[in-house]
Design a protein around this motif. Structure first.
Motif, PDB file in Angstrom:
ATOM      1  N   PRO A 170       0.598  -1.252   0.001  1.00  0.00           N
ATOM      2  CA  PRO A 170      -0.033   0.064   0.003  1.00  0.00           C
ATOM      3  C   PRO A 170       0.790   1.290   0.086  1.00  0.00           C
ATOM      4  O   PRO A 170       2.183   1.277   0.613  1.00  0.00           O
ATOM      5  CB  PRO A 170      -0.839  -0.049   1.294  1.00  0.00           C
ATOM      6  N   ALA A 171       0.481   2.383  -0.776  1.00  0.00           N
ATOM      7  CA  ALA A 171       0.991   3.437  -0.797  1.00  0.00           C
ATOM      8  C   ALA A 171       1.048   4.227   0.415  1.00  0.00           C
ATOM      9  O   ALA A 171       0.159   4.135   1.133  1.00  0.00           O
ATOM     10  CB  ALA A 171       0.691   4.200  -2.010  1.00  0.00           C
ATOM     11  N   LEU A 172       2.102   5.081   0.767  1.00  0.00           N
ATOM     12  CA  LEU A 172       2.109   5.771   2.282  1.00  0.00           C
ATOM     13  C   LEU A 172       1.269   7.014   2.127  1.00  0.00           C
ATOM     14  O   LEU A 172       1.844   8.147   2.389  1.00  0.00           O
ATOM     15  CB  LEU A 172       3.349   5.843   2.718  1.00  0.00           C
ATOM     16  N   ASP A 173      -0.055   6.809   1.975  1.00  0.00           N
ATOM     17  CA  ASP A 173      -0.952   7.935   1.797  1.00  0.00           C
ATOM     18  C   ASP A 173      -1.583   8.105   2.823  1.00  0.00           C
ATOM     19  O   ASP A 173      -2.399   9.115   2.847  1.00  0.00           O
ATOM     20  CB  ASP A 173      -2.082   7.548   0.567  1.00  0.00           C
ATOM     21  N   SER A 174      -1.738   7.113   3.699  1.00  0.00           N
ATOM     22  CA  SER A 174      -2.715   7.513   5.022  1.00  0.00           C
ATOM     23  C   SER A 174      -2.183   6.724   6.336  1.00  0.00           C
ATOM     24  O   SER A 174      -1.182   6.028   6.000  1.00  0.00           O
ATOM     25  CB  SER A 174      -3.941   6.606   4.775  1.00  0.00           C
ATOM     26  N   VAL A 175      -2.538   6.954   7.587  1.00  0.00           N
ATOM     27  CA  VAL A 175      -2.116   6.702   8.676  1.00  0.00           C
ATOM     28  C   VAL A 175      -2.258   5.244   8.674  1.00  0.00           C
ATOM     29  O   VAL A 175      -1.430   4.594   9.103  1.00  0.00           O
ATOM     30  CB  VAL A 175      -2.752   7.081   9.992  1.00  0.00           C
ATOM     31  N   GLY A 176      -3.261   4.669   8.319  1.00  0.00           N
ATOM     32  CA  GLY A 176      -3.761   3.248   7.898  1.00  0.00           C
ATOM     33  C   GLY A 176      -2.463   2.460   7.244  1.00  0.00           C
ATOM     34  O   GLY A 176      -2.061   1.389   7.658  1.00  0.00           O
ATOM     35  N   SER A 177      -2.287   3.066   6.151  1.00  0.00           N
ATOM     36  CA  SER A 177      -1.446   2.192   5.333  1.00  0.00           C
ATOM     37  C   SER A 177      -0.090   2.051   5.791  1.00  0.00           C
ATOM     38  O   SER A 177       0.592   1.315   5.784  1.00  0.00           O
ATOM     39  CB  SER A 177      -1.398   3.012   3.861  1.00  0.00           C
ATOM     40  N   ILE A 178       0.396   3.403   6.407  1.00  0.00           N
ATOM     41  CA  ILE A 178       1.705   3.411   7.401  1.00  0.00           C
ATOM     42  C   ILE A 178       1.672   2.333   8.341  1.00  0.00           C
ATOM     43  O   ILE A 178       2.863   1.680   8.290  1.00  0.00           O
ATOM     44  CB  ILE A 178       1.720   4.849   7.682  1.00  0.00           C
ATOM     45  N   LYS A 179       0.708   2.376   9.169  1.00  0.00           N
ATOM     46  CA  LYS A 179       0.777   1.058  10.057  1.00  0.00           C
ATOM     47  C   LYS A 179       0.709  -0.200   9.421  1.00  0.00           C
ATOM     48  O   LYS A 179       1.430  -1.161  10.059  1.00  0.00           O
ATOM     49  CB  LYS A 179      -0.599   1.398  11.043  1.00  0.00           C
ATOM     50  N   GLU A 180       0.162  -0.346   8.501  1.00  0.00           N
ATOM     51  CA  GLU A 180       0.215  -1.521   7.791  1.00  0.00           C
ATOM     52  C   GLU A 180       1.538  -2.093   7.459  1.00  0.00           C
ATOM     53  O   GLU A 180       2.122  -3.129   7.547  1.00  0.00           O
ATOM     54  CB  GLU A 180      -0.835  -1.895   6.622  1.00  0.00           C
ATOM     55  N   ARG A 181       2.087  -1.067   6.831  1.00  0.00           N
ATOM     56  CA  ARG A 181       3.587  -1.303   6.133  1.00  0.00           C
ATOM     57  C   ARG A 181       4.567  -1.531   7.451  1.00  0.00           C
ATOM     58  O   ARG A 181       5.402  -2.222   7.279  1.00  0.00           O
ATOM     59  CB  ARG A 181       3.933  -0.191   5.298  1.00  0.00           C
ATOM     60  N   VAL A 182       4.459  -0.681   8.494  1.00  0.00           N
ATOM     61  CA  VAL A 182       5.316  -0.972   9.628  1.00  0.00           C
ATOM     62  C   VAL A 182       4.861  -2.437  10.307  1.00  0.00           C
ATOM     63  O   VAL A 182       5.844  -3.011  10.565  1.00  0.00           O
ATOM     64  CB  VAL A 182       4.999   0.294  10.759  1.00  0.00           C
ATOM     65  N   PHE A 183       3.687  -2.740  10.650  1.00  0.00           N
ATOM     66  CA  PHE A 183       3.476  -3.992  10.917  1.00  0.00           C
ATOM     67  C   PHE A 183       4.014  -5.188  10.102  1.00  0.00           C
ATOM     68  O   PHE A 183       4.486  -6.069  10.710  1.00  0.00           O
ATOM     69  CB  PHE A 183       1.709  -4.177  10.952  1.00  0.00           C
ATOM     70  N   ALA A 184       3.742  -5.025   8.852  1.00  0.00           N
ATOM     71  CA  ALA A 184       4.410  -6.196   8.038  1.00  0.00           C
ATOM     72  C   ALA A 184       5.681  -6.232   8.211  1.00  0.00           C
ATOM     73  O   ALA A 184       6.452  -7.407   8.066  1.00  0.00           O
ATOM     74  CB  ALA A 184       4.000  -5.829   6.636  1.00  0.00           C
ATOM     75  N   ALA A 185       6.760  -5.069   8.236  1.00  0.00           N
ATOM     76  CA  ALA A 185       7.927  -5.008   8.115  1.00  0.00           C
ATOM     77  C   ALA A 185       8.479  -5.782   9.580  1.00  0.00           C
ATOM     78  O   ALA A 185       9.628  -6.374   9.639  1.00  0.00           O
ATOM     79  CB  ALA A 185       8.662  -3.634   7.860  1.00  0.00           C
ATOM     80  N   THR A 186       7.722  -5.470  10.519  1.00  0.00           N
ATOM     81  CA  THR A 186       7.965  -5.961  11.866  1.00  0.00           C
ATOM     82  C   THR A 186       7.623  -7.346  12.207  1.00  0.00           C
ATOM     83  O   THR A 186       8.044  -7.840  13.058  1.00  0.00           O
ATOM     84  CB  THR A 186       7.834  -5.078  13.020  1.00  0.00           C
ATOM     85  N   GLU A 187       6.653  -7.897  11.627  1.00  0.00           N
ATOM     86  CA  GLU A 187       5.927  -9.049  12.035  1.00  0.00           C
ATOM     87  C   GLU A 187       6.766 -10.390  12.243  1.00  0.00           C
ATOM     88  O   GLU A 187       6.743 -10.923  13.174  1.00  0.00           O
ATOM     89  CB  GLU A 187       4.700  -9.443  11.107  1.00  0.00           C
ATOM     90  N   GLU A 188       7.456 -10.615  11.021  1.00  0.00           N
ATOM     91  CA  GLU A 188       8.299 -11.980  11.329  1.00  0.00           C
ATOM     92  C   GLU A 188       9.358 -11.411  12.440  1.00  0.00           C
ATOM     93  O   GLU A 188       9.810 -12.517  13.387  1.00  0.00           O
ATOM     94  CB  GLU A 188       9.126 -11.738   9.939  1.00  0.00           C
ATOM     95  N   THR A 189      10.003 -10.472  12.609  1.00  0.00           N
ATOM     96  CA  THR A 189      10.894  -9.996  13.720  1.00  0.00           C
ATOM     97  C   THR A 189      10.247 -10.539  15.107  1.00  0.00           C
ATOM     98  O   THR A 189      10.993 -11.364  15.714  1.00  0.00           O
ATOM     99  CB  THR A 189      11.526  -8.857  13.635  1.00  0.00           C
TER     100      THR A 189
END
Length: 202
Positions: A170-189
């Motif tokens: 998702p493009a970083l167009d909204s707070v929701g999309s930013i949260k999704e990107r951050v969550f996906a990047a840290t989920e595995e860790t």
């Protein structure tokens, strides 16, 4: 934009005009008719689009190119659905519209190219060969979300078969999309941290 099924000027080979249906849902038409799914361009339409853009492509390779195009977009949609299921597991999203942006590097693609310039032995130094922006609608809320898709070529298989990779997010167009990107990047860790034995907190 409507693409003609008529042969292009100086075209030597007759190309099929049948269109293949995708699995990607599209919204209902303004007249209220059901949306159904998007149809992919026929080989003739695909060739006409390349001619219009001034891209020289051997006609005998067009049908293979269309097959690859359709396959990659089906995989891209699968990735979009995976992202959306993080928000709502019962999601039934629609692709409202899309835009091809070849030659326009996304911020993430520029970052990875810079990383490749700094450390060419570790990171890819080739830019994506294509970029799409897809606008997806969540019918339950009416919210529209923009997705960015970077298409990369990878080293071919030993038998010469082409290999591709997709970066869909998702493009970083909204707070929701930013949260999704951050969550996906840290989920595995975080997952590996929780499962690591011998850890305790006090």
């Amino acid at each position: 934009m409507h693409l003609s099924h008529a042969p292009a000027p100086n075209q030597r080979i007759a190309l099929p005009t049948e269109r293949e249906a995708s699995t990607i849902p599209r919204p209902a038409s303004p007249d209220g008719s059901a949306g159904g799914v998007w149809d992919y361009p026929s080989p003739q339409q695909f060739y006409n689009a390349l001619v219009r853009k001034g891209w020289e492509t051997p006609e005998e390779h067009i049908e293979t190119m269309v097959q690859i195009h359709n396959f990659l977009n089906e995989r891209a949609w699968d990735e979009v659905v995976k992202w959306e299921k993080r928000v709502d597991p019962s999601t039934k999203i629609e692709l409202v519209r899309f835009r091809g942006r070849p030659g326009e590097l996304s911020p993430k693609a520029r970052f990875w190219l810079f990383a490749g310039w700094l450390l060419p032995s570790r990171f890819n130094t080739e830019p994506p060969f294509d970029r799409h922006d897809w606008i997806v609608r969540r019918p339950t809320t009416g919210e529209e979300v923009r997705y960015v898709i970077d298409y990369y070529s990878a080293p071919p298989e030993p038998d010469g078969s082409p290999v591709f990779s997709l970066d869909v997010r998702p493009a970083l167009d909204s707070v929701g999309s930013i949260k999704e990107r951050v969550f996906a990047a840290t989920e595995e860790t975080w997952s590996s941290f929780r499962e690591e034995p011998g850890k305790s907190s006090h």
